[in-house]
Design a protein around this motif. Structure first.
Motif, PDB file in Angstrom:
ATOM      1  N   SER A 295       0.832  -1.208   0.000  1.00  9.28           N
ATOM      2  CA  SER A 295       0.000   0.000   0.000  1.00  9.28           C
ATOM      3  C   SER A 295       0.866   1.258   0.000  1.00  9.28           C
ATOM      4  O   SER A 295       0.446   2.303   0.490  1.00  9.28           O
ATOM      5  N   SER A 296       2.064   1.128  -0.532  1.00  6.13           N
ATOM      6  CA  SER A 296       2.990   2.266  -0.499  1.00  6.13           C
ATOM      7  C   SER A 296       2.965   3.058  -1.795  1.00  6.13           C
ATOM      8  O   SER A 296       2.909   2.478  -2.882  1.00  6.13           O
ATOM      9  N   THR A 297       3.065   4.344  -1.645  1.00  7.67           N
ATOM     10  CA  THR A 297       3.184   5.194  -2.833  1.00  7.67           C
ATOM     11  C   THR A 297       4.614   5.080  -3.363  1.00  7.67           C
ATOM     12  O   THR A 297       5.524   4.609  -2.656  1.00  7.67           O
TER      13      THR A 297
ATOM     14  N   TYR B  39       6.577   7.512  -3.820  1.00  8.64           N
ATOM     15  CA  TYR B  39       7.403   8.407  -2.995  1.00  8.64           C
ATOM     16  C   TYR B  39       7.856   7.720  -1.697  1.00  8.64           C
ATOM     17  O   TYR B  39       9.024   7.805  -1.300  1.00  8.64           O
ATOM     18  N   GLU B  40       6.933   7.008  -1.053  1.00  9.77           N
ATOM     19  CA  GLU B  40       7.297   6.284   0.177  1.00  9.77           C
ATOM     20  C   GLU B  40       8.332   5.191  -0.111  1.00  9.77           C
ATOM     21  O   GLU B  40       9.234   4.939   0.700  1.00  9.77           O
TER      22      GLU B  40
ATOM     23  N   ASP C 239       1.991  -2.381 -11.011  1.00  5.44           N
ATOM     24  CA  ASP C 239       2.140  -0.991 -11.447  1.00  5.44           C
ATOM     25  C   ASP C 239       3.384  -0.867 -12.338  1.00  5.44           C
ATOM     26  O   ASP C 239       4.476  -0.561 -11.860  1.00  5.44           O
TER      27      ASP C 239
END
Ligand code: PEP
Ligand code: MN
Length: 265
Positions: free
Chosen positions: A143-145, A147-148, A183
């Motif tokens: 669930s990380s973007t 950026y994270e 992704d």
């Protein structure tokens, strides 16, 4: 936007595994079962994936399972079997570390330390792995973007280790048809933003055996520097992730497609 990025500025960083720099022309192909189930199983699969062209061996010994009642892995015994399989085949070992207390143990048996999706945000683990003298395979948090994820890599770098291989393994979305949503845009983005090699995990990224080969091809087109693929000789009876593990013949086919693409590039 990226004001917290100090070390991973996008300038190319060469990461070596087994003495070779990983890139699109010399991809890191990590293959093996989700989990080490026995000495015979890991040696058997290691020999098969080596024969078909894998460049590293995977297999979890410390498994972070969603259910406490699922198979948790063989632990230290699993690491010993991985090492033995590595010595027999020459394939370096990639396996997941779930706790900083295992670092010394991993230094003895493992070539690349994998940080799993569930631990991408485990900052004390990342800080400890920053001091490790071996490459780290950093998976994207489910669930990380982006950026994270970049900042998780920056943690490793800030604490001393820039030998990082990033791995896109799918994220959670509203869709349940696939286990995760792979992704692919993250691949070129992460390569550009960090300068690090990026590989794909189409096994966890889709959760479906029939999608593994096609999504590997898509990832290569997106610039991936390799892949991590779950391969099992008897997926229907695997102790974990059998539904997304491909069979040896499918891995053979996938590798021949991969090699063909490489020669065309
Ligand atoms: C794995 O590669 O075995 C694994 C558990 O993957 P992830 O951390 O991406 O779920
Ligand atoms: Mn798995």
């Amino acid at each position: 936007m990226m004001e917290d990025k100090k070390i991973l500025t996008g300038k190319k960083i060469h990461v070596k595994v087994n003495g070779k720099i990983i890139d699109q022309k010399n991809p890191l192909i990590i293959a093996g079962p989700c989990a080490v189930e026995s000495r015979e199983q890991i040696i058997h699969i290691a020999k098969i994936v080596k024969k078909y062209g894998a460049t590293a061996l995977r297999g979890g010994a410390f498994k972070p399972r969603t259910s406490p009642y699922s198979f948790q892995g063989l632990g230290v015994e699993g690491l010993k079997y991985l090492k033995e399989a590595s010595e027999l085949t020459g394939l370096p070992v990639v396996t997941e570390i779930t706790d900083a207390k295992y670092i010394d143990l991993f230094n003895t048996y493992v070539d690349v330390f994998q940080v799993g999706s569930r631990n991408m945000n485990n900052y004390s683990l990342l800080k400890a792995l920053g001091k490790v003298d071996k490459p780290i395979l950093l998976k994207r948090g489910m669930s990380s973007t982006i950026y994270e994820w970049i900042l998780a890599a920056e943690y490793l770098a800030e604490f001393g280790n820039t030998d990082i291989i990033l791995c896109e393994r799918g994220i959670r979305t509203f869709d349940t048809y696939t286990r995760n949503t792979l992704d692919l845009a993250a691949i070129p983005i992460m390569k550009k933003e960090t300068g690090l090699p990026v590989i794909v995990d189409p096994s966890h990224g889709t959760g479906r055996r029939e999608l593994v080969c096609i999504m590997t091809k898509a990832a290569i087109a997106a610039g991936a520097d390799g892949a991590i693929i779950e391969v099992h000789n008897d997926p229907d009876n695997a102790l974990s992730d059998g539904h997304q593990s491909i069979k040896p013949e499918q891995f053979k086919e996938l590798m021949s497609v991969y090699k063909k693409i490489l020669t065309q590039q």
